[in-house]
Scaffold this motif. Structure first.
Motif, PDB file in Angstrom:
ATOM      1  N   ALA A   1      37.894  10.409  14.888  1.00 20.91           N
ATOM      2  CA  ALA A   1      38.128  11.558  14.000  1.00 20.91           C
ATOM      3  C   ALA A   1      38.766  11.109  12.685  1.00 20.91           C
ATOM      4  O   ALA A   1      38.398  11.591  11.609  1.00 20.91           O
TER       5      ALA A   1
ATOM      6  N   GLY B   1      42.607  14.267   9.871  1.00 19.49           N
ATOM      7  CA  GLY B   1      41.614  13.891  10.876  1.00 19.49           C
ATOM      8  C   GLY B   1      42.257  13.300  12.119  1.00 19.49           C
ATOM      9  O   GLY B   1      41.901  13.653  13.242  1.00 19.49           O
TER      10      GLY B   1
ATOM     11  N   THR C   1      33.665  15.518  16.586  1.00 23.51           N
ATOM     12  CA  THR C   1      33.740  14.607  15.440  1.00 23.51           C
ATOM     13  C   THR C   1      32.366  14.407  14.818  1.00 23.51           C
ATOM     14  O   THR C   1      32.213  14.473  13.593  1.00 23.51           O
TER      15      THR C   1
ATOM     16  N   LYS D   1      36.028   9.112  10.665  1.00 21.93           N
ATOM     17  CA  LYS D   1      34.977  10.023  10.200  1.00 21.93           C
ATOM     18  C   LYS D   1      35.475  10.897   9.061  1.00 21.93           C
ATOM     19  O   LYS D   1      34.791  11.076   8.052  1.00 21.93           O
ATOM     20  N   THR D   2      36.681  11.438   9.190  1.00 16.95           N
ATOM     21  CA  THR D   2      37.194  12.359   8.187  1.00 16.95           C
ATOM     22  C   THR D   2      37.432  11.645   6.855  1.00 16.95           C
ATOM     23  O   THR D   2      37.065  12.159   5.798  1.00 16.95           O
TER      24      THR D   2
END
Length: 193
Positions: A23, A56, A175, A26-27
């Motif tokens: 997460a 994230g 996610t 990815k964020t």
């Protein structure tokens, strides 16, 4: 194929690290891509990316792991059994369908409508040197626009996620699905929304 098995094994053995780390990465990645490719920036706003990576990791990783993997199974027993059942059995399992509906309601009406943007704006405000109450004011100001947007995506996504994903895979599914959502938030709210 061996790489996919290794990733799956790591996720099963270390679901918290797999979900929260994924997460966070990815964020931050979504924000950098929006800054470079959508906004056409020559330099990355590192503070803005720090807002996204912090949010994230803490909210999308740590908190959602706790909610999806630790709390939901206690509130809704047998969610793992229901997720593993064939579709034909799911459709006949009224208690399981109610559990999915309950999880979707808590996730979307409580977590997404109340906590998501209030936490995001608070992290953003803290990085800008403001007070947490300033973030909550921003949340209140943008509520009427933010909430319909978040519900439009996440009600269907989480219905599928909670009905079919094993517990260890719930945060990674979220996610993956949130790649586009996070890019939208980065574009629409990244510059102090």
């Amino acid at each position: 194929m061996n790489v996919a098995r290794a990733i799956s094994a790591f996720g099963r053995e270390h679901p918290f690290l797999f979900g929260s780390g994924g997460a966070c990465v990815k964020t931050a990645t979504c924000d950098v891509l929006v800054q470079c490719k959508v906004e056409g920036r020559d330099t990355i706003d590192a503070k803005r990316t720090a807002v996204f990576s912090t949010f994230g990791f803490l909210f999308l990783g740590c908190w959602q792991y706790t909610l999806f993997v630790k709390i939901f199974p206690r509130v809704f027993p047998n969610v793992e059994r229901f997720a593993a059942a064939p579709l034909r059995d799911k459709l006949r399992d009224a208690a399981g369908l109610r559990a999915v509906a309950g999880q979707v309601a808590i996730e979307n009406l409580g977590n997404n409508c109340i906590l998501y943007f209030s936490c995001f704006y608070t992290v953003q405000t803290l990085y800008d040197g403001g007070a947490p109450l300033d973030g909550l004011r921003k949340f209140r100001r943008n509520f009427a626009e933010d909430v319909p947007s978040i519900l439009a995506l996440w009600v269907p996504v989480q219905t599928v996620n909670f009905a079919f994903s094993p517990l260890w895979l719930r945060v990674p599914v979220t996610t993956a699905a949130s790649f586009f959502w996070t890019s939208f938030v980065s574009f629409s709210r990244g510059n102090n929304g």
